[in-house]
Design a protein around this motif. Structure first.
Motif, PDB file in Angstrom:
ATOM      1  N   GLN A   1      -2.588 -10.915  -5.799  1.00 48.96           N
ATOM      2  CA  GLN A   1      -3.938 -11.451  -5.935  1.00 48.96           C
ATOM      3  C   GLN A   1      -4.157 -12.679  -5.051  1.00 48.96           C
ATOM      4  OE1 GLN A   1      -6.857 -10.524  -8.017  1.00 48.96           O
ATOM      5  NE2 GLN A   1      -5.744  -8.639  -7.590  1.00 48.96           N
ATOM      6  N   SER A   2      -3.140 -13.512  -4.895  1.00 47.91           N
ATOM      7  CA  SER A   2      -3.294 -14.703  -4.062  1.00 47.91           C
ATOM      8  C   SER A   2      -3.639 -14.341  -2.625  1.00 47.91           C
ATOM      9  CB  SER A   2      -2.016 -15.545  -4.102  1.00 47.91           C
ATOM     10  OG  SER A   2      -0.886 -14.782  -3.681  1.00 47.91           O
ATOM     11  N   GLU A   3      -3.075 -13.243  -2.112  1.00 46.98           N
ATOM     12  CA  GLU A   3      -3.375 -12.810  -0.745  1.00 46.98           C
ATOM     13  C   GLU A   3      -4.772 -12.212  -0.638  1.00 46.98           C
ATOM     14  OE1 GLU A   3      -1.625 -13.436   1.873  1.00 46.98           O
ATOM     15  OE2 GLU A   3       0.038 -14.311   0.769  1.00 46.98           O
ATOM     16  N   LEU A   4      -5.144 -11.406  -1.616  1.00 45.75           N
ATOM     17  CA  LEU A   4      -6.475 -10.803  -1.592  1.00 45.75           C
ATOM     18  C   LEU A   4      -7.559 -11.868  -1.716  1.00 45.75           C
ATOM     19  CD1 LEU A   4      -5.657  -7.756  -3.893  1.00 45.75           C
ATOM     20  CD2 LEU A   4      -5.975  -7.707  -1.413  1.00 45.75           C
ATOM     21  N   VAL A   5      -7.296 -12.892  -2.532  1.00 43.34           N
ATOM     22  CA  VAL A   5      -8.238 -14.000  -2.658  1.00 43.34           C
ATOM     23  C   VAL A   5      -8.330 -14.769  -1.342  1.00 43.34           C
ATOM     24  CG1 VAL A   5      -8.533 -16.277  -3.731  1.00 43.34           C
ATOM     25  CG2 VAL A   5      -8.098 -14.266  -5.149  1.00 43.34           C
ATOM     26  N   ALA A   6      -7.192 -15.013  -0.707  1.00 42.13           N
ATOM     27  CA  ALA A   6      -7.204 -15.734   0.569  1.00 42.13           C
ATOM     28  C   ALA A   6      -7.981 -14.969   1.634  1.00 42.13           C
ATOM     29  CB  ALA A   6      -5.774 -16.002   1.030  1.00 42.13           C
ATOM     30  N   ASP A   7      -7.936 -13.635   1.591  1.00 43.17           N
ATOM     31  CA  ASP A   7      -8.742 -12.833   2.522  1.00 43.17           C
ATOM     32  C   ASP A   7     -10.223 -13.155   2.370  1.00 43.17           C
ATOM     33  OD1 ASP A   7      -6.392 -11.577   3.273  1.00 43.17           O
ATOM     34  OD2 ASP A   7      -6.881  -9.650   2.339  1.00 43.17           O
TER      35      ASP A   7
ATOM     36  N   ASP B   1       2.584  -4.266   5.501  1.00 40.11           N
ATOM     37  CA  ASP B   1       3.681  -3.677   4.753  1.00 40.11           C
ATOM     38  C   ASP B   1       4.127  -4.598   3.626  1.00 40.11           C
ATOM     39  OD1 ASP B   1       3.777  -1.454   6.445  1.00 40.11           O
ATOM     40  OD2 ASP B   1       5.131  -2.462   7.851  1.00 40.11           O
ATOM     41  N   GLY B   2       4.653  -3.999   2.573  1.00 35.98           N
ATOM     42  CA  GLY B   2       5.269  -4.762   1.501  1.00 35.98           C
ATOM     43  C   GLY B   2       4.345  -5.030   0.340  1.00 35.98           C
ATOM     44  N   VAL B   3       4.887  -4.932  -0.857  1.00 36.74           N
ATOM     45  CA  VAL B   3       4.097  -5.128  -2.070  1.00 36.74           C
ATOM     46  C   VAL B   3       3.541  -6.542  -2.150  1.00 36.74           C
ATOM     47  CG1 VAL B   3       4.214  -5.178  -4.586  1.00 36.74           C
ATOM     48  CG2 VAL B   3       5.323  -3.326  -3.326  1.00 36.74           C
ATOM     49  N   ASP B   4       4.307  -7.527  -1.712  1.00 40.22           N
ATOM     50  CA  ASP B   4       3.861  -8.911  -1.839  1.00 40.22           C
ATOM     51  C   ASP B   4       2.597  -9.193  -1.037  1.00 40.22           C
ATOM     52  OD1 ASP B   4       5.876  -9.523  -3.572  1.00 40.22           O
ATOM     53  OD2 ASP B   4       7.179 -10.447  -2.078  1.00 40.22           O
ATOM     54  N   ALA B   5       2.319  -8.365  -0.032  1.00 39.92           N
ATOM     55  CA  ALA B   5       1.097  -8.539   0.765  1.00 39.92           C
ATOM     56  C   ALA B   5      -0.148  -8.215  -0.042  1.00 39.92           C
ATOM     57  CB  ALA B   5       1.147  -7.658   2.009  1.00 39.92           C
TER      58      ALA B   5
ATOM     59  N   TYR C   1       1.831   3.823 -11.358  1.00 39.63           N
ATOM     60  CA  TYR C   1       1.816   3.337  -9.984  1.00 39.63           C
ATOM     61  C   TYR C   1       2.964   2.378  -9.676  1.00 39.63           C
ATOM     62  CZ  TYR C   1      -2.902   5.259  -9.283  1.00 39.63           C
ATOM     63  OH  TYR C   1      -3.992   6.092  -9.144  1.00 39.63           O
ATOM     64  N   GLN C   2       3.669   1.906 -10.689  1.00 38.02           N
ATOM     65  CA  GLN C   2       4.807   1.026 -10.432  1.00 38.02           C
ATOM     66  C   GLN C   2       6.036   1.805  -9.956  1.00 38.02           C
ATOM     67  OE1 GLN C   2       3.910  -2.230 -10.614  1.00 38.02           O
ATOM     68  NE2 GLN C   2       1.963  -1.344 -11.320  1.00 38.02           N
ATOM     69  N   LEU C   3       6.046   3.114 -10.163  1.00 32.35           N
ATOM     70  CA  LEU C   3       7.178   3.929  -9.738  1.00 32.35           C
ATOM     71  C   LEU C   3       7.248   3.988  -8.221  1.00 32.35           C
ATOM     72  CD1 LEU C   3       6.772   6.945 -12.184  1.00 32.35           C
ATOM     73  CD2 LEU C   3       8.375   5.028 -12.399  1.00 32.35           C
ATOM     74  N   PRO C   4       8.447   4.036  -7.637  1.00 25.32           N
ATOM     75  CA  PRO C   4       8.560   4.159  -6.184  1.00 25.32           C
ATOM     76  C   PRO C   4       8.293   5.585  -5.704  1.00 25.32           C
ATOM     77  CG  PRO C   4      10.743   4.079  -7.173  1.00 25.32           C
ATOM     78  CD  PRO C   4       9.760   3.865  -8.293  1.00 25.32           C
TER      79      PRO C   4
ATOM     80  N   ILE D   1      -1.804   1.996  -3.604  1.00 24.71           N
ATOM     81  CA  ILE D   1      -0.901   1.910  -4.747  1.00 24.71           C
ATOM     82  C   ILE D   1      -0.267   0.522  -4.806  1.00 24.71           C
ATOM     83  CG2 ILE D   1       1.103   2.934  -5.864  1.00 24.71           C
ATOM     84  CD1 ILE D   1      -1.431   4.709  -5.674  1.00 24.71           C
ATOM     85  N   ASP D   2      -0.002  -0.065  -3.645  1.00 32.34           N
ATOM     86  CA  ASP D   2       0.577  -1.408  -3.621  1.00 32.34           C
ATOM     87  C   ASP D   2      -0.367  -2.461  -4.198  1.00 32.34           C
ATOM     88  OD1 ASP D   2       3.041  -0.688  -2.672  1.00 32.34           O
ATOM     89  OD2 ASP D   2       2.572  -1.061  -0.563  1.00 32.34           O
ATOM     90  N   TRP D   3      -1.676  -2.200  -4.212  1.00 30.33           N
ATOM     91  CA  TRP D   3      -2.592  -3.110  -4.923  1.00 30.33           C
ATOM     92  C   TRP D   3      -2.125  -3.287  -6.365  1.00 30.33           C
ATOM     93  CZ3 TRP D   3      -8.534  -2.066  -4.212  1.00 30.33           C
ATOM     94  CH2 TRP D   3      -8.914  -2.374  -2.906  1.00 30.33           C
ATOM     95  N   TYR D   4      -1.777  -2.174  -7.016  1.00 27.05           N
ATOM     96  CA  TYR D   4      -1.388  -2.230  -8.419  1.00 27.05           C
ATOM     97  C   TYR D   4       0.006  -2.823  -8.594  1.00 27.05           C
ATOM     98  CZ  TYR D   4      -5.542   0.443  -9.463  1.00 27.05           C
ATOM     99  OH  TYR D   4      -6.850   0.830  -9.589  1.00 27.05           O
ATOM    100  N   ARG D   5       0.890  -2.530  -7.663  1.00 30.35           N
ATOM    101  CA  ARG D   5       2.214  -3.146  -7.722  1.00 30.35           C
ATOM    102  C   ARG D   5       2.109  -4.654  -7.486  1.00 30.35           C
ATOM    103  NH1 ARG D   5       4.088   1.794  -3.968  1.00 30.35           N
ATOM    104  NH2 ARG D   5       4.669   3.283  -5.605  1.00 30.35           N
TER     105      ARG D   5
END
Length: 307
Positions: A94-100, A87-91, A170-173, A222-226
Motif C-alpha cells: 500500500q505504501s508504494e501504491l499511495v506514493a504513486d 517485479d516483486g510482491v513488495d512493489a 491469492y497468497q498461494l505461489p 495477484i501481487d496487489w493482494y499479496r
C-alpha cells in the motif's frame, strides 16, 4: 520495464467523445499510463480503479465529471493494462501504491486533489487519506471498507472470512496465476460477471477487459493482494476529509455492515446505500455519479441515504 502500445484499443481511444488523452508519466520510479481530460486549471479529481479493472472502469463517470468542470486524471495503477509492472510482491504494498498517487497529483502541478476509489482502488484511496491527509481534498469510496474496519471484521466475522476466500487463495505461489490465465482468462471474465448484476458487462466490454489483461499479465494483479497482506497499517484510523461512501448492498464479497462502520471512521462522512446493486454500483446506478458530483462540488449535508 517499458510498456508499448501493442493493444492500442485499451488507451484513451476507447472513449473518443470525451476529449480524453493518454499520457505516460514517471511516478515513484514506475511508468504509469494515465488518461486525462478537462481544463488543466480546474479542480482536480483522481479516479482509482480496482481489480480486475483498468482506467476504463470509470467510463460512466469521466464525461460527467469533465462536463461539471473538473480536471480528471485516471491512471492504470501499477501492474495494470498499459502501466509498468514492477517485479516483486513488495512493489505492490500500500505504501508504494499511495506514493504513486502522490507523485501523480504532483505531476499535475498540484499539492492535493479529490480522490475517488473503487474496490482495491478504494483501499489505495483510504490509505492516501490516512497516510497523506494533506493530499486529499475530498474522498469518495465505492464498495470497499475502511482498512481498519476490514481488518477488524476479518478477525471477528466468520462470514466475512468466507466471503474473502479469494484473498487467501491469492497468497498461494503460482497457482492463482495459472488458474486465471487458463482457457482464455475465463476465470477473470467470471470474476466480472459473478460479482455484477446481469447485463453490467456486455461482450464488447469484456473483450476490452481481456485485451487490458493481456498487456501486463495476471501476476502483478495477484501481487496487489499479496502486497496488501504485507502492508503496514496506517498510523491513524480517522479520516478527516469530507467522505462519501457509495455501497451496492448485493456485493457478494463484502458485508454491508462494513459500510456503516467505515463511515463511523470519518469525521465528516456520508453513506449512500443502493439496494439491489452489486459491487459494481457505479456502473449499475446513475445516482452514484450524481452523488459523486454533488459531493465533490459541495458539502456533506446528511449522514445516510438509501436509494
Amino acid at each position: 520495464m517499458s510498456v508499448t502500445n501493442s493493444f492500442p484499443d485499451t488507451d484513451a481511444s476507447l472513449l473518443p467523445d470525451h476529449g480524453l488523452e493518454s499520457t505516460y508519466r514517471e511516478v515513484n520510479g514506475v511508468q504509469l499510463h494515465v488518461v486525462a481530460a478537462g481544463d488543466p486549471d480546474a479542480p482536480l479529481v483522481v479516479l482509482l480503479h480496482g481489480h480486475p479493472d483498468f482506467w476504463y472502469g470509470w467510463r460512466d463517470q469521466l464525461g460527467a465529471l469533465v462536463d461539471a468542470g473538473f480536471r480528471v486524471v485516471v491512471p492504470d495503477q501499477r501492474g495494470c493494462n498499459l502501466s509498468e509492472a514492477p517485479d516483486g510482491v513488495d512493489a505492490y504494498r500500500q505504501s508504494e501504491l499511495v506514493a504513486d498517487v502522490v507523485d501523480l497529483i504532483h505531476s499535475e502541478g498540484r499539492e492535493s486533489a479529490h480522490v475517488v476509489g473503487h474496490d482495491f482502488g478504494g483501499f489505495v484511496a483510504w490509505n492516501l487519506a490516512l497516510r497523506r491527509p494533506s493530499m486529499v481534498d475530498r474522498l469518495a469510496i465505492m464498495n470497499v471498507p475502511h482498512p481498519t474496519v476490514y481488518r477488524d471484521t476479518l478477525r471477528s466475522s466468520p462470514r466475512q472470512i468466507a466471503r474473502s476466500w479469494y484473498v487467501w487463495f491469492y497468497q498461494l505461489p503460482k497457482l492463482p496465476e495459472w488458474l486465471l490465465r487458463r482457457n482464455g482468462m475465463a476465470n477473470m471474465v467470471d470474476s466480472l460477471e459473478i460479482t455484477s448484476n446481469p447485463g453490467t458487462f456486455d461482450e464488447e466490454t469484456i473483450e476490452r477487459y481481456r485485451a487490458a489483461w493481456q498487456h501486463s499479465g495476471i501476476g502483478p494483479r495477484i501481487d496487489w493482494y499479496r502486497g496488501f497482506r504485507r502492508s503496514e497499517p496506517p498510523s491513524r484510523t480517522t479520516v478527516t476529509q469530507p467522505t462519501l461512501v457509495c455501497w451496492g448492498e448485493d456485493d457478494i464479497a463484502l458485508r454491508p455492515v462494513m459500510a456503516e462502520e467505515s463511515v463511523d471512521r470519518c469525521e465528516d462522512g456520508r453513506l449512500r446505500r443502493f439496494p439491489d446493486a452489486s459491487h459494481w454500483v457505479h456502473h449499475e446506478r446513475e445516482a452514484v455519479t450524481e452523488a459523486l458530483l454533488g459531493h465533490l462540488s459541495s458539502g456533506v449535508e446528511c449522514r445516510e441515504v438509501t436509494i
